[in-house]
Design an enzyme around this catalytic site. Structure first.
Site, PDB file in Angstrom:
ATOM      1  N   HIS A 114      29.614  43.005  39.793  1.00 16.34           N
ATOM      2  CA  HIS A 114      30.560  43.045  38.588  1.00 16.34           C
ATOM      3  C   HIS A 114      30.830  44.344  38.447  1.00 16.34           C
ATOM      4  O   HIS A 114      29.998  45.326  38.419  1.00 16.34           O
ATOM      5  CB  HIS A 114      29.724  42.380  37.518  1.00 16.34           C
ATOM      6  CG  HIS A 114      30.556  42.013  36.287  1.00 16.34           C
ATOM      7  ND1 HIS A 114      31.632  41.259  36.074  1.00 16.34           N
ATOM      8  CD2 HIS A 114      30.671  43.016  35.204  1.00 16.34           C
ATOM      9  CE1 HIS A 114      32.178  41.601  34.826  1.00 16.34           C
ATOM     10  NE2 HIS A 114      31.369  42.653  34.450  1.00 16.34           N
ATOM     11  N   ASP A 146      23.990  32.874  38.523  1.00 18.07           N
ATOM     12  CA  ASP A 146      23.225  31.705  37.800  1.00 18.07           C
ATOM     13  C   ASP A 146      24.505  31.067  37.177  1.00 18.07           C
ATOM     14  O   ASP A 146      25.739  31.403  37.596  1.00 18.07           O
ATOM     15  CB  ASP A 146      22.176  31.864  36.861  1.00 18.07           C
ATOM     16  CG  ASP A 146      22.622  32.865  35.798  1.00 18.07           C
ATOM     17  OD1 ASP A 146      23.857  32.948  35.414  1.00 18.07           O
ATOM     18  OD2 ASP A 146      21.651  33.213  34.990  1.00 18.07           O
ATOM     19  N   ASP A 150      28.335  36.262  34.621  1.00 25.54           N
ATOM     20  CA  ASP A 150      27.694  37.393  34.882  1.00 25.54           C
ATOM     21  C   ASP A 150      26.462  37.525  34.220  1.00 25.54           C
ATOM     22  O   ASP A 150      26.149  38.888  33.745  1.00 25.54           O
ATOM     23  CB  ASP A 150      28.976  38.660  34.352  1.00 25.54           C
ATOM     24  CG  ASP A 150      30.092  38.307  35.134  1.00 25.54           C
ATOM     25  OD1 ASP A 150      30.068  38.040  36.361  1.00 25.54           O
ATOM     26  OD2 ASP A 150      31.244  38.554  34.389  1.00 25.54           O
TER      27      ASP A 150
HETATM   28  C1  GRF Z   1      35.719  44.313  42.090  1.00 24.70           C
HETATM   29  O1  GRF Z   1      35.963  45.358  41.094  1.00 24.70           O
HETATM   30  C2  GRF Z   1      34.394  43.483  41.728  1.00 24.70           C
HETATM   31  O2  GRF Z   1      33.422  44.279  40.943  1.00 24.70           O
HETATM   32  C3  GRF Z   1      34.979  42.442  40.898  1.00 24.70           C
HETATM   33  O3  GRF Z   1      36.279  42.178  41.547  1.00 24.70           O
HETATM   34  C4  GRF Z   1      36.763  43.362  42.096  1.00 24.70           C
HETATM   35  C5  GRF Z   1      36.905  42.876  43.467  1.00 24.70           C
HETATM   36  O4  GRF Z   1      37.656  43.916  44.083  1.00 24.70           O
HETATM   37  N1  GRF Z   1      34.048  41.384  40.852  1.00 24.70           N
HETATM   38  P1  GRF Z   1      37.732  43.611  46.006  1.00 24.70           P
HETATM   39  O5  GRF Z   1      38.582  42.558  46.084  1.00 24.70           O
HETATM   40  O6  GRF Z   1      36.389  43.643  46.588  1.00 24.70           O
HETATM   41  O7  GRF Z   1      38.515  44.903  46.150  1.00 24.70           O
END
Ligand code: GRF
Length: 195
Positions: A114, A146, A150
């Site tokens: 995240h 979970d 997040d």
């Molecule tokens: C990332 O910033 C991740 O943290 C979030 O969604 C984005 C996905 O980017 N969950 P990518 O598709 O891996 O380039």
């Protein structure tokens, strides 16, 4: 037969985190195999990346729902992951909430990345939330998944300062640099502790 632990990666978009996992495997830094890449978005670039690597891809059927991840579809994903022999599921930009059917199939074996320092800025566009809140720092978090949004136990974080002239896009770009280092490192740690 390969005894490498098998990863199942789920994403909805570009797949740059999936790329970083693949690169870590290719370099020998991460001892694992990507067994399958699944996406709820048939046009997602993550699928193109996986196809180019020769990794099996699957489009997740969400019964026509735009954002919901219906229970029977989650159960089907869990069953397919088992068929691929997946040991650990890695969400990499997967935009639907995972709930019990899939969590039950893979208890404590689903990770997510995240783009904030959780518990700050959960949910969508976390990088934009950080800029709007005039936070001095943000970053990224890898956590167990979970049933909340997040909210699962945190495995690791990387801090990224928010600069005075940052836009949502410039901050996200710098957070992603850290994501690409953090996620493979945490996956490696989790795999080492499995079994
Ligand atoms: C990332 O910033 C991740 O943290 C979030 O969604 C984005 C996905 O980017 N969950 P990518 O598709 O891996 O380039």
């Amino acid at each position: 037969m390969s005894k490498l632990p098998k990863l199942g990666i789920m994403g909805s978009g570009s797949g740059s985190n999936c790329q970083s996992i693949y690169d870590a495997i290719q370099s020998g830094e991460l001892q694992a195999e990507i067994a399958v890449v699944m996406s709820d978005n048939p046009d997602a670039y993550i699928l193109e990346r996986a196809k180019a690597w020769g990794v099996p891809v699957e489009v997740i059927n969400c019964d026509g729902f735009k954002t919901k991840f219906p229970e029977e579809c989650q159960a089907a994903v869990g069953a397919r992951m088992k068929e691929y022999g997946v040991d650990l599921i890695c969400l990499a930009g997967f935009m639907r909430l995972v709930k019990q059917p899939l969590l039950n199939a893979y208890p404590d074996r689903i990770l997510n990345i995240h783009p904030s320092l959780l518990p700050n800025f959960p949910g969508l566009h976390a990088w934009a939330q950080a800029v709007e809140a005039k936070a001095l720092e943000s970053g990224c978090t890898v956590h167990y998944v979970d049933a909340g949004m997040d909210t699962g136990p945190i495995l690791g974080q990387a801090v990224v300062p928010v600069l005075p002239d940052d836009t949502a896009e410039s901050l996200h770009a710098r957070i992603q640099v850290q994501e690409h280092l953090l996620y493979p490192a945490i996956i490696k740690k989790v795999l080492n502790e499995l079994v």
